[in-house]
Design a protein around this motif. Structure first.
Motif, PDB file in Angstrom:
ATOM      1  N   ALA A  41       0.853  -1.200   0.000  1.00  0.00           N
ATOM      2  CA  ALA A  41       0.000   0.000   0.000  1.00  0.00           C
ATOM      3  C   ALA A  41       0.880   1.237   0.000  1.00  0.00           C
ATOM      4  N   THR A  42       0.514   2.210  -0.812  1.00  0.00           N
ATOM      5  CA  THR A  42       1.209   3.493  -0.820  1.00  0.00           C
ATOM      6  C   THR A  42       0.426   4.440   0.076  1.00  0.00           C
ATOM      7  N   ILE A  43       1.107   4.978   1.084  1.00  0.00           N
ATOM      8  CA  ILE A  43       0.477   5.825   2.089  1.00  0.00           C
ATOM      9  C   ILE A  43       1.197   7.176   2.130  1.00  0.00           C
ATOM     10  N   ILE A  44       0.429   8.252   2.191  1.00  0.00           N
ATOM     11  CA  ILE A  44       1.014   9.574   2.405  1.00  0.00           C
ATOM     12  C   ILE A  44       0.805   9.904   3.883  1.00  0.00           C
ATOM     13  N   LEU A  45       1.885   9.878   4.633  1.00  0.00           N
ATOM     14  CA  LEU A  45       1.792  10.155   6.065  1.00  0.00           C
ATOM     15  C   LEU A  45       1.351  11.598   6.285  1.00  0.00           C
ATOM     16  N   GLY A  46       0.465  11.786   7.246  1.00  0.00           N
ATOM     17  CA  GLY A  46      -0.037  13.119   7.563  1.00  0.00           C
ATOM     18  C   GLY A  46      -1.393  13.417   6.952  1.00  0.00           C
ATOM     19  N   LEU A  47      -1.864  12.566   6.024  1.00  0.00           N
ATOM     20  CA  LEU A  47      -3.178  12.779   5.405  1.00  0.00           C
ATOM     21  C   LEU A  47      -4.278  11.977   6.086  1.00  0.00           C
ATOM     22  N   HIS A  48      -3.943  11.314   7.192  1.00  0.00           N
ATOM     23  CA  HIS A  48      -4.904  10.546   7.988  1.00  0.00           C
ATOM     24  C   HIS A  48      -5.552   9.422   7.190  1.00  0.00           C
ATOM     25  N   GLU A  49      -4.741   8.748   6.382  1.00  0.00           N
ATOM     26  CA  GLU A  49      -5.224   7.601   5.621  1.00  0.00           C
ATOM     27  C   GLU A  49      -5.262   6.348   6.485  1.00  0.00           C
ATOM     28  N   LEU A  50      -4.595   6.395   7.620  1.00  0.00           N
ATOM     29  CA  LEU A  50      -4.520   5.269   8.548  1.00  0.00           C
ATOM     30  C   LEU A  50      -5.028   5.692   9.914  1.00  0.00           C
ATOM     31  N   LEU A  51      -5.196   4.698  10.765  1.00  0.00           N
ATOM     32  CA  LEU A  51      -5.475   5.003  12.163  1.00  0.00           C
ATOM     33  C   LEU A  51      -4.301   5.807  12.701  1.00  0.00           C
ATOM     34  N   PRO A  52      -4.558   6.840  13.496  1.00  0.00           N
ATOM     35  CA  PRO A  52      -3.469   7.684  14.002  1.00  0.00           C
ATOM     36  C   PRO A  52      -2.349   6.909  14.693  1.00  0.00           C
ATOM     37  N   ALA A  53      -2.695   5.892  15.479  1.00  0.00           N
ATOM     38  CA  ALA A  53      -1.665   5.112  16.184  1.00  0.00           C
ATOM     39  C   ALA A  53      -0.766   4.358  15.205  1.00  0.00           C
ATOM     40  N   LEU A  54      -1.332   3.867  14.099  1.00  0.00           N
ATOM     41  CA  LEU A  54      -0.516   3.184  13.082  1.00  0.00           C
ATOM     42  C   LEU A  54       0.385   4.174  12.360  1.00  0.00           C
ATOM     43  N   GLU A  55      -0.168   5.323  12.045  1.00  0.00           N
ATOM     44  CA  GLU A  55       0.622   6.346  11.370  1.00  0.00           C
ATOM     45  C   GLU A  55       1.815   6.763  12.236  1.00  0.00           C
ATOM     46  N   THR A  56       1.599   6.915  13.529  1.00  0.00           N
ATOM     47  CA  THR A  56       2.675   7.268  14.455  1.00  0.00           C
ATOM     48  C   THR A  56       3.773   6.204  14.435  1.00  0.00           C
ATOM     49  N   GLU A  57       3.380   4.925  14.425  1.00  0.00           N
ATOM     50  CA  GLU A  57       4.368   3.833  14.402  1.00  0.00           C
ATOM     51  C   GLU A  57       5.142   3.811  13.084  1.00  0.00           C
ATOM     52  N   LEU A  58       4.452   4.068  11.975  1.00  0.00           N
ATOM     53  CA  LEU A  58       5.136   4.114  10.677  1.00  0.00           C
ATOM     54  C   LEU A  58       6.161   5.237  10.631  1.00  0.00           C
ATOM     55  N   GLU A  59       5.824   6.365  11.212  1.00  0.00           N
ATOM     56  CA  GLU A  59       6.750   7.505  11.216  1.00  0.00           C
ATOM     57  C   GLU A  59       8.044   7.188  11.971  1.00  0.00           C
TER      58      GLU A  59
END
Length: 136
Positions: A41-59
């Motif tokens: 999956a291609t994700i743009i971090l910061g656009l809230h495409e994921l659950l916030p907790a997952l986005e934080t872990e990806l960062e």
């Protein structure tokens, strides 16, 4: 930041995969869909495409890193609500020539939901589990 990520989401209660980008994981779980293309999956971090907790872990991750993330219900899709769970006979699905698999979005008898598990001739369905039903 744009990232490309392979992932498999598993319900810790049922141990059922509810989403994966990997065909091998889908096959292993018995949830493989030959009509689907499995790819990262291609994700743009910061656009809230994921659950916030997952986005934080990806960062926090580095390129090529593998990580297992466990989320509390409050950080994921919310607490399980027993009144939203329905048990449907597998026979009902077979009579309609439908093969229920975990993750399948259904609309039947005025009920929208997602198949959670299939076991012992019974299908556990979460009614109105927050998925968007495409009526197009």
């Amino acid at each position: 930041t744009v990232v490309s990520v392979d992932f498999t989401g598993t319900d810790l209660v049922t141990n059922q995969i509810f989403e994966t980008t990997q065909s091998s994981a889908a096959q292993k779980a018995g949830a493989f869909d030959p009509k689907r293309t499995y790819h990262p999956a291609t994700i743009i971090l910061g656009l809230h495409e994921l659950l916030p907790a997952l986005e934080t872990e990806l960062e926090k991750m580095s390129e090529g890193e593998t990580k297992k993330v466990t989320l509390e219900p409050k950080d994921a899709f919310g607490e399980r609500k027993a009144e939203r769970i329905r048990i449907v006979s597998l026979k009902d699905f077979r009579n309609q020539k439908r093969n229920p698999v975990p993750g399948l979005i259904i609309e039947a008898a005025g009920m929208h939901g997602r198949v959670h598990s299939v076991s012992g001739g019974r299908v556990r369905v979460c009614k109105n589990c927050g998925e968007t039903i495409d009526r197009g």
